[in-house]
Write a protein that holds these residues in place. Structure first.
Motif, PDB file in Angstrom:
ATOM      1  N   LEU A  67      -4.040   4.523 -12.400  1.00  0.00           N
ATOM      2  CA  LEU A  67      -3.971   3.594 -11.273  1.00  0.00           C
ATOM      3  C   LEU A  67      -4.721   4.156 -10.071  1.00  0.00           C
ATOM      4  CD1 LEU A  67      -0.219   2.493 -11.486  1.00  0.00           C
ATOM      5  CD2 LEU A  67      -2.211   1.068 -11.985  1.00  0.00           C
ATOM      6  N   GLU A  68      -4.514   5.438  -9.798  1.00  0.00           N
ATOM      7  CA  GLU A  68      -5.198   6.092  -8.672  1.00  0.00           C
ATOM      8  C   GLU A  68      -6.705   6.110  -8.897  1.00  0.00           C
ATOM      9  OE1 GLU A  68      -5.751   7.822  -5.082  1.00  0.00           O
ATOM     10  OE2 GLU A  68      -3.831   7.122  -5.887  1.00  0.00           O
TER      11      GLU A  68
ATOM     12  N   PRO B 179       0.326   6.392 -13.383  1.00  0.00           N
ATOM     13  CA  PRO B 179      -0.085   6.673 -11.997  1.00  0.00           C
ATOM     14  C   PRO B 179      -1.488   7.254 -11.874  1.00  0.00           C
ATOM     15  CG  PRO B 179       2.163   7.418 -12.389  1.00  0.00           C
ATOM     16  CD  PRO B 179       1.606   7.010 -13.720  1.00  0.00           C
TER      17      PRO B 179
ATOM     18  N   CYS C  79       3.296   1.961  -1.623  1.00  0.00           N
ATOM     19  CA  CYS C  79       3.796   2.224  -2.984  1.00  0.00           C
ATOM     20  C   CYS C  79       3.012   3.335  -3.669  1.00  0.00           C
ATOM     21  CB  CYS C  79       3.705   0.962  -3.837  1.00  0.00           C
ATOM     22  SG  CYS C  79       4.793  -0.371  -3.295  1.00  0.00           S
ATOM     23  N   ALA C  80       1.746   3.505  -3.280  1.00  0.00           N
ATOM     24  CA  ALA C  80       0.906   4.520  -3.906  1.00  0.00           C
ATOM     25  C   ALA C  80       1.448   5.932  -3.662  1.00  0.00           C
ATOM     26  CB  ALA C  80      -0.524   4.415  -3.384  1.00  0.00           C
ATOM     27  N   LYS C  81       2.307   6.082  -2.615  1.00  0.00           N
ATOM     28  CA  LYS C  81       2.818   7.406  -2.263  1.00  0.00           C
ATOM     29  C   LYS C  81       4.327   7.538  -2.464  1.00  0.00           C
ATOM     30  CE  LYS C  81      -0.794   7.891   1.242  1.00  0.00           C
ATOM     31  NZ  LYS C  81      -1.075   8.077   2.696  1.00  0.00           N
TER      32      LYS C  81
ATOM     33  N   TYR D  53      -6.054  -5.288  -5.652  1.00  0.00           N
ATOM     34  CA  TYR D  53      -7.226  -4.627  -5.091  1.00  0.00           C
ATOM     35  C   TYR D  53      -8.443  -4.722  -6.009  1.00  0.00           C
ATOM     36  CZ  TYR D  53      -5.173  -2.597  -0.896  1.00  0.00           C
ATOM     37  OH  TYR D  53      -4.631  -2.412   0.349  1.00  0.00           O
TER      38      TYR D  53
ATOM     39  N   PHE E 102       2.870  -0.302  -7.136  1.00  0.00           N
ATOM     40  CA  PHE E 102       1.545   0.311  -7.246  1.00  0.00           C
ATOM     41  C   PHE E 102       0.697  -0.452  -8.266  1.00  0.00           C
ATOM     42  CE2 PHE E 102      -0.691   4.733  -7.724  1.00  0.00           C
ATOM     43  CZ  PHE E 102      -1.819   4.188  -7.144  1.00  0.00           C
ATOM     44  N   LYS E 103       1.311  -0.879  -9.360  1.00  0.00           N
ATOM     45  CA  LYS E 103       0.578  -1.611 -10.395  1.00  0.00           C
ATOM     46  C   LYS E 103       0.112  -2.975  -9.879  1.00  0.00           C
ATOM     47  CE  LYS E 103       2.860   0.698 -14.287  1.00  0.00           C
ATOM     48  NZ  LYS E 103       3.761   0.583 -15.439  1.00  0.00           N
TER      49      LYS E 103
ATOM     50  N   GLU F  23       0.801  -1.229   0.000  1.00  0.00           N
ATOM     51  CA  GLU F  23       0.000   0.000   0.000  1.00  0.00           C
ATOM     52  C   GLU F  23       0.839   1.287   0.000  1.00  0.00           C
ATOM     53  OE1 GLU F  23      -3.079   1.137   3.164  1.00  0.00           O
ATOM     54  OE2 GLU F  23      -4.191  -0.140   1.771  1.00  0.00           O
TER      55      GLU F  23
ATOM     56  N   LEU G 152      -8.188   2.566  -8.444  1.00  0.00           N
ATOM     57  CA  LEU G 152      -8.160   2.175  -7.036  1.00  0.00           C
ATOM     58  C   LEU G 152      -9.349   2.765  -6.288  1.00  0.00           C
ATOM     59  CD1 LEU G 152      -6.419   0.596  -5.003  1.00  0.00           C
ATOM     60  CD2 LEU G 152      -5.259   2.733  -4.453  1.00  0.00           C
TER      61      LEU G 152
ATOM     62  N   ASP H 122      -2.787  -2.363  -7.436  1.00  0.00           N
ATOM     63  CA  ASP H 122      -4.062  -2.133  -8.111  1.00  0.00           C
ATOM     64  C   ASP H 122      -4.662  -3.431  -8.643  1.00  0.00           C
ATOM     65  OD1 ASP H 122      -4.694   0.560  -7.837  1.00  0.00           O
ATOM     66  OD2 ASP H 122      -5.049   0.807  -9.973  1.00  0.00           O
TER      67      ASP H 122
END
Length: 370
Positions: free
Chosen positions: A218-219, A215, A29-31, A47, A40-41, A27, A222, A44
Motif C-alpha cells: 500500500l505504501e 501495508p 490511517c497511513a500512520k 488516491y 489505508f486500503k 490520510e 501510494l 490507496d
C-alpha cells in the motif's frame, strides 16, 4: 448540448472533489497501524485515480487558454496566486493550532496546494503542447514520466508530481469534451447498460485489489502513483525488492488503471444536472481551497484516530466518507468564494492586458500629453 456537457463534467468534478475531501480525512490511517488498515486500503484506492482524473479534466478544458495565437496569461497567474494564498493561510492556521511550521513557497512542503502549482505550470505549457502532434506529445510525456523515477525526485515547484501526471494532463488536453459525451452517452445507447456493468466491475476489481494488499505494498503504490521520489527510494521506504523495470511497468499499469477508472466514472454518472453534485463540481475550486482548513483542525484534534478507536474499521470508514461528502456539499453551498475568485481573475486579467505593448504605448503617450 453545451449545458448538458457542462453539467456532465461538473458531476464528474463533484464526485472527484468529494473523494479529495474523503481521502484527506482518511490520510492519517497511513500512520495509525493495523487498526486503521481498512482506511489505508480505501485511501490507496481513492488516491489511485481521484487527483489524476482531476488533472485529466483540467487538461480537457485548458484548450481555451491559447486560441488564435493569443495566450491568456491570467489563467496560470491565477493558479499561482490562489496556490500561494492557500498555502500561506494553511501555514498560519497550523501556527495558530500550535504546530511548528517552516514556510517554503518553492516546495509548499509537499502539501495540499501542489495541484494548483502543477496546474499553473501545465497551463503555461499549453501554447507549446498546442503545436505538437498528439502522438509525439503523449509519447514524450510517457517517456519522461517513466524515466523520471530513475533519479531522485524533488518537491521544488512540485516537479515530481508535475512530471508523473504529465501524460494524464496531455490525454485530457488532446481530447474533446463533446467527443467524450458523444461516446459515453449519445453514440452508445444500445450498449450503455453493458458499459455501465463493465464500469461497476472495474470499480469492484480495483477496490478488491487494494483489499488484498499489505501495508508495504500500500505504501509503495501510494508513492508510485504520486511520483514521490525515485524508484529506489520508494522500494526502500516500503521494504520491497523489485527491479527498476518492474517499477516502470507498474507505473505504466497505473496509467491504465486511471484510464479504466475514468471510463467507469464517466459511464456511471448522469449528464443532467443533479443539484448537490453539480454544484459541488461547478464550485470544486473553492471546496479544494477551503476544505484543508477543516482537515488541519480535525487532524490536530486527532479526529481520525478517535474515530478508528471508537468504531469498527468499516463503521469508521463509512463515517469519514459521509463526513467528507458533507463537507464538500457544505463548502459548495455558497457562491461567495467563487465570486471572489472571479474578481481576482478579472483583476489579474486587467493587469496582464496593461502589460501588452499597445497598452504600454498608450500609457506612455497619455503621460507625455498630460
Amino acid at each position: 448540448m453545451a449545458k448538458e456537457r457542462l453539467a456532465y463534467f461538473d458531476n464528474v468534478k463533484g464526485v472527484l472533489i468529494a473523494l479529495v475531501v474523503i481521502g484527506h480525512l482518511l490520510e492519517p490511517c497511513a500512520k495509525l497501524g493495523a487498526e486503521a488498515l481498512a482506511g489505508f486500503k480505501v485511501l490507496d484506492f481513492i488516491y489511485m485515480f481521484h487527483m489524476p482524473l482531476f488533472i485529466f479534466v483540467t487538461g480537457l478544458f485548458s484548450k481555451s487558454v491559447f486560441k488564435q495565437g493569443r495566450f491568456r496569461a491570467e489563467v496560470p497567474l491565477f493558479y499561482f496566486a490562489i496556490c500561494f494564498l492557500m498555502y500561506t493561510g494553511l501555514m498560519v492556521e497550523k501556527l495558530c493550532l500550535g504546530s511548528e511550521v517552516s514556510f517554503n513557497y518553492l516546495t509548499l512542503n509537499g502539501r495540499i496546494p501542489w495541484y494548483l502549482m502543477v496546474a499553473g505550470f501545465y497551463v503555461l505549457g499549453v501554447p507549446f503542447f498546442a503545436r505538437l502532434k498528439p502522438s509525439v506529445a503523449m509519447g514524450g510525456g510517457l517517456a519522461i514520466s517513466l524515466l523520471a523515477g530513475l533519479v531522485d525526485g524533488t518537491n521544488m515547484f512540485s516537479a515530481s508530481r508535475a512530471i508523473t501526471f504529465l501524460p494524464i494532463f496531455l490525454a485530457g488536453f488532446y481530447l474533446s469534451p463533446q467527443a467524450i459525451v458523444n461516446q459515453m452517452k449519445n453514440e452508445l445507447p444500445g450498449r450503455h447498460r453493458l458499459l455501465m456493468a463493465l464500469s461497476v466491475g472495474i470499480v469492484v476489481i480495483g477496490f478488491m485489489f487494494f483489499q488484498l494488499c499489505g501495508p508495504q505494498k500500500l505504501e509503495f503504490f501510494l508513492t508510485l502513483f504520486y511520483g514521490k521520489g525515485s524508484y529506489d527510494d520508494m522500494l526502500a521506504a516500503a521494504g520491497l525488492e523489485l527491479s527498476v523495470g518492474v517499477c516502470m511497468l507498474l507505473r505504466l499499469v497505473s496509467y491504465g488503471a486511471v484510464a479504466a477508472m475514468g471510463v467507469a466514472l464517466l459511464a456511471l454518472l448522469p449528464t443532467r444536472r443533479v443539484s448537490l453534485l453539480t454544484n459541488a463540481g461547478a464550485r470544486s475550486l473553492q471546496v479544494y481551497v477551503l476544505h484543508p482548513f477543516i482537515y488541519y483542525a480535525l487532524n490536530t484534534a486527532k479526529f481520525t484516530d478517535w474515530v478508528f478507536s471508537a468504531l469498527s474499521p468499516a463503521e469508521a470508514v463509512l463515517l469519514l466518507a459521509l463526513l467528507g461528502a458533507s463537507i464538500a456539499v457544505l463548502l459548495s453551498s455558497s457562491g461567495k468564494p467563487q465570486q471572489f475568485f472571479d474578481w481576482m481573475k478579472a483583476r489579474i486579467a486587467r493587469w496582464v492586458d496593461r502589460q501588452t505593448p499597445d497598452a504600454r504605448k498608450a500609457r506612455n503617450t497619455g503621460g507625455a500629453c498630460s
